[in-house]
Motif scaffolding. Structure first.
Motif, PDB file in Angstrom:
ATOM      1  N   ILE A   1       0.875  -1.168   0.000  1.00 20.24           N
ATOM      2  CA  ILE A   1       0.000   0.000   0.000  1.00 20.24           C
ATOM      3  C   ILE A   1       0.910   1.215   0.000  1.00 20.24           C
ATOM      4  O   ILE A   1       1.800   1.341   0.845  1.00 20.24           O
ATOM      5  CB  ILE A   1      -0.920   0.021   1.233  1.00 20.24           C
ATOM      6  CG1 ILE A   1      -1.828  -1.222   1.223  1.00 20.24           C
ATOM      7  CG2 ILE A   1      -1.758   1.295   1.272  1.00 20.24           C
ATOM      8  CD1 ILE A   1      -2.622  -1.409   2.498  1.00 20.24           C
ATOM      9  N   GLY A   2       0.742   2.102  -0.979  1.00 20.55           N
ATOM     10  CA  GLY A   2       1.650   3.224  -1.128  1.00 20.55           C
ATOM     11  C   GLY A   2       0.948   4.561  -0.999  1.00 20.55           C
ATOM     12  O   GLY A   2      -0.136   4.753  -1.563  1.00 20.55           O
ATOM     13  N   THR A   3       1.554   5.490  -0.262  1.00 22.00           N
ATOM     14  CA  THR A   3       0.954   6.815  -0.138  1.00 22.00           C
ATOM     15  C   THR A   3       1.474   7.751  -1.221  1.00 22.00           C
ATOM     16  O   THR A   3       2.599   7.637  -1.685  1.00 22.00           O
ATOM     17  CB  THR A   3       1.240   7.456   1.243  1.00 22.00           C
ATOM     18  OG1 THR A   3       2.566   7.983   1.260  1.00 22.00           O
ATOM     19  CG2 THR A   3       1.054   6.452   2.360  1.00 22.00           C
ATOM     20  N   GLY A   4       0.609   8.676  -1.602  1.00 24.53           N
ATOM     21  CA  GLY A   4       0.970   9.679  -2.601  1.00 24.53           C
ATOM     22  C   GLY A   4      -0.148  10.689  -2.728  1.00 24.53           C
ATOM     23  O   GLY A   4      -1.138  10.645  -1.984  1.00 24.53           O
ATOM     24  N   SER A   5      -0.002  11.599  -3.677  1.00 28.03           N
ATOM     25  CA  SER A   5      -1.071  12.558  -3.938  1.00 28.03           C
ATOM     26  C   SER A   5      -2.196  11.872  -4.698  1.00 28.03           C
ATOM     27  O   SER A   5      -2.018  10.771  -5.249  1.00 28.03           O
ATOM     28  CB  SER A   5      -0.536  13.732  -4.760  1.00 28.03           C
ATOM     29  OG  SER A   5      -0.158  13.284  -6.050  1.00 28.03           O
ATOM     30  N   ALA A   6      -3.338  12.525  -4.748  1.00 32.35           N
ATOM     31  CA  ALA A   6      -4.476  11.947  -5.483  1.00 32.35           C
ATOM     32  C   ALA A   6      -4.138  11.748  -6.953  1.00 32.35           C
ATOM     33  O   ALA A   6      -4.587  10.781  -7.576  1.00 32.35           O
ATOM     34  CB  ALA A   6      -5.693  12.849  -5.325  1.00 32.35           C
ATOM     35  N   THR A   7      -3.325  12.633  -7.512  1.00 28.30           N
ATOM     36  CA  THR A   7      -3.003  12.544  -8.942  1.00 28.30           C
ATOM     37  C   THR A   7      -1.991  11.439  -9.247  1.00 28.30           C
ATOM     38  O   THR A   7      -1.780  11.113 -10.409  1.00 28.30           O
ATOM     39  CB  THR A   7      -2.450  13.880  -9.454  1.00 28.30           C
ATOM     40  OG1 THR A   7      -1.293  14.233  -8.694  1.00 28.30           O
ATOM     41  CG2 THR A   7      -3.499  14.978  -9.332  1.00 28.30           C
ATOM     42  N   SER A   8      -1.356  10.867  -8.218  1.00 23.98           N
ATOM     43  CA  SER A   8      -0.346   9.831  -8.454  1.00 23.98           C
ATOM     44  C   SER A   8      -0.907   8.419  -8.392  1.00 23.98           C
ATOM     45  O   SER A   8      -0.165   7.449  -8.538  1.00 23.98           O
ATOM     46  CB  SER A   8       0.786   9.955  -7.424  1.00 23.98           C
ATOM     47  OG  SER A   8       0.329   9.595  -6.126  1.00 23.98           O
ATOM     48  N   ALA A   9      -2.217   8.277  -8.207  1.00 28.02           N
ATOM     49  CA  ALA A   9      -2.805   6.956  -7.979  1.00 28.02           C
ATOM     50  C   ALA A   9      -2.511   5.979  -9.111  1.00 28.02           C
ATOM     51  O   ALA A   9      -2.098   4.835  -8.874  1.00 28.02           O
ATOM     52  CB  ALA A   9      -4.310   7.084  -7.764  1.00 28.02           C
ATOM     53  N   ASP A  10      -2.710   6.400 -10.354  1.00 31.62           N
ATOM     54  CA  ASP A  10      -2.470   5.494 -11.475  1.00 31.62           C
ATOM     55  C   ASP A  10      -0.994   5.116 -11.580  1.00 31.62           C
ATOM     56  O   ASP A  10      -0.650   3.973 -11.910  1.00 31.62           O
ATOM     57  CB  ASP A  10      -2.938   6.124 -12.784  1.00 31.62           C
ATOM     58  CG  ASP A  10      -4.456   6.171 -12.903  1.00 31.62           C
ATOM     59  OD1 ASP A  10      -5.132   5.434 -12.143  1.00 31.62           O
ATOM     60  OD2 ASP A  10      -4.967   6.942 -13.738  1.00 31.62           O
ATOM     61  N   PHE A  11      -0.120   6.079 -11.315  1.00 31.45           N
ATOM     62  CA  PHE A  11       1.320   5.801 -11.348  1.00 31.45           C
ATOM     63  C   PHE A  11       1.672   4.732 -10.313  1.00 31.45           C
ATOM     64  O   PHE A  11       2.422   3.787 -10.601  1.00 31.45           O
ATOM     65  CB  PHE A  11       2.100   7.085 -11.084  1.00 31.45           C
ATOM     66  CG  PHE A  11       3.590   6.906 -11.050  1.00 31.45           C
ATOM     67  CD1 PHE A  11       4.320   6.802 -12.221  1.00 31.45           C
ATOM     68  CD2 PHE A  11       4.261   6.852  -9.833  1.00 31.45           C
ATOM     69  CE1 PHE A  11       5.698   6.638 -12.186  1.00 31.45           C
ATOM     70  CE2 PHE A  11       5.635   6.689  -9.799  1.00 31.45           C
ATOM     71  CZ  PHE A  11       6.357   6.579 -10.979  1.00 31.45           C
ATOM     72  N   LEU A  12       1.127   4.857  -9.104  1.00 31.10           N
ATOM     73  CA  LEU A  12       1.415   3.883  -8.050  1.00 31.10           C
ATOM     74  C   LEU A  12       0.878   2.503  -8.412  1.00 31.10           C
ATOM     75  O   LEU A  12       1.536   1.492  -8.160  1.00 31.10           O
ATOM     76  CB  LEU A  12       0.836   4.352  -6.723  1.00 31.10           C
ATOM     77  CG  LEU A  12       1.455   5.629  -6.137  1.00 31.10           C
ATOM     78  CD1 LEU A  12       0.787   5.982  -4.819  1.00 31.10           C
ATOM     79  CD2 LEU A  12       2.944   5.476  -5.951  1.00 31.10           C
ATOM     80  N   ARG A  13      -0.299   2.473  -8.995  1.00 27.45           N
ATOM     81  CA  ARG A  13      -0.848   1.176  -9.420  1.00 27.45           C
ATOM     82  C   ARG A  13       0.072   0.524 -10.451  1.00 27.45           C
ATOM     83  O   ARG A  13       0.273  -0.698 -10.453  1.00 27.45           O
ATOM     84  CB  ARG A  13      -2.247   1.348 -10.006  1.00 27.45           C
ATOM     85  CG  ARG A  13      -3.309   1.714  -8.988  1.00 27.45           C
ATOM     86  CD  ARG A  13      -4.704   1.667  -9.599  1.00 27.45           C
ATOM     87  NE  ARG A  13      -5.699   2.205  -8.665  1.00 27.45           N
ATOM     88  CZ  ARG A  13      -6.173   3.448  -8.716  1.00 27.45           C
ATOM     89  NH1 ARG A  13      -5.751   4.285  -9.677  1.00 27.45           N
ATOM     90  NH2 ARG A  13      -7.047   3.863  -7.838  1.00 27.45           N
TER      91      ARG A  13
END
Length: 321
Positions: A180-192
């Motif tokens: 589970i990774g934290t980030g900004s809302a705009t980074s969600a697809d990148f984290l996936r």
């Protein structure tokens, strides 16, 4: 005319505005050393943190005038007396503390820290990718060694989309853990795309993680400050399975690249060569745009790595002694 080298240099400590591109006499390889013609240099937060003020620079052993950047990749062009295992023409990568953003760097052939080292670059790994590995790869490996993720573990990683995060997430996944990774809302697809399940950082983090993890988190790595580590404690993660790298929290282990297991960089380079790990490069800049690159990197909102390209010389520069 003597051989020269472009270098990024600081004559005073401060922010990106103090960085200057100069042309100086090129260093030569001495006994036990290699000289590398640099083609790419990767940026890290520690590069500008080290030179932000005199007190911090002193802790890292830096004096003025100082160079800039640590991660490099390129080709050996000089081999000093007594060196074995390297020859002119070999592609290499590694670390050269606060001097990597230059046409040439001189490093110890037998060095084994990010301050002074060289490793053979696998044929399948390009120089821009290799130039991102020394600091971030070592730091990720060191942090993962503390929390020791494995199959069945759920690992919370704070700052998962940053320069160290992209390695940490993927290496944890390769170890069999759920991430589970934290980030900004705009980074969600990148984290996936890295293999992490995204949650946004900020107030209420522990509740959001609890909802995603169904209440279970086994380990945590905080790559930014202490917010993720504190949330992990709230979620019941044992202190010995929490790790920080950029701040300290009482009772929680901290790690840095100097603590990386032996052979960590070679293993990471091998994973990249085999196509099992990728390094997202967010942006590349010619060395003439070093200030712009550092300003972008220092904002801490860039997904992946930023690289400085040194392959082409553009015009003449002011020469300094």
């Amino acid at each position: 005319m003597s051989e020269t080298s472009r270098v990024v240099r600081l004559e005073s400590f401060g922010g990106p505005e103090v960085l200057r591109l100069r042309e100086v006499a090129a260093s030569q390889a001495g006994p036990g050393e290699l000289r590398v013609r640099v083609s790419a240099a990767g940026l890290n937060p520690m590069d500008w943190i080290m030179v932000a003020d005199a007190a911090t620079a002193t802790r890292f052993g830096l004096n003025l005038p100082a160079g800039f950047g640590t991660d490099y990749a390129g080709m050996v062009d000089q081999v000093g007396a007594g060196v074995t295992g390297f020859a002119p023409g070999d592609r290499v990568f590694g670390g050269a503390l606060s001097r990597a953003v230059a046409d040439f760097v001189v490093v110890k052939a037998a060095g084994d820290t990010a301050a002074n080292e060289a490793h053979h670059t696998p044929d399948e790994v390009d120089d821009r990718t290799a130039a991102t590995l020394a600091i971030a790869g070592r730091t990720a490996a060191a942090a993962l060694a503390v929390v020791d993720p494995g199959p069945g573990d759920t690992v919370l990683i704070g700052g998962a989309g940053g320069g160290v995060g992209v390695f940490t997430v993927q290496l944890a996944r390769l170890a069999g853990a759920r991430v589970i990774g934290t980030g900004s809302a705009t980074s969600a697809d990148f984290l996936r795309g890295l293999g992490a399940e995204p949650v946004t950082y900020g107030t209420g983090l522990a509740d959001r993680v609890r909802a995603v993890a169904a209440g279970r988190v086994d380990a945590a790595i905080d790559l930014h400050g202490t917010e993720t580590a504190s949330a992990a404690r709230e979620l019941g993660v044992p202190a010995e399975r929490i790790c920080t790298i950029a701040a300290q929290l009482d009772g929680v282990p901290a790690a840095n690249g100097a603590n990386a297991p032996a052979g960590a960089l070679a293993e990471i380079a091998g994973l990249i060569a085999a196509g099992r790990l990728r390094v997202p490069i967010a942006a590349g800049f010619p060395v003439e745009q070093i200030r712009t690159a550092v300003e972008l990197q220092a904002g801490r909102h860039v997904p992946g790595k930023i690289v400085i390209d040194l392959g082409r010389r553009q015009g003449r520069l002011r020469r300094t002694p």
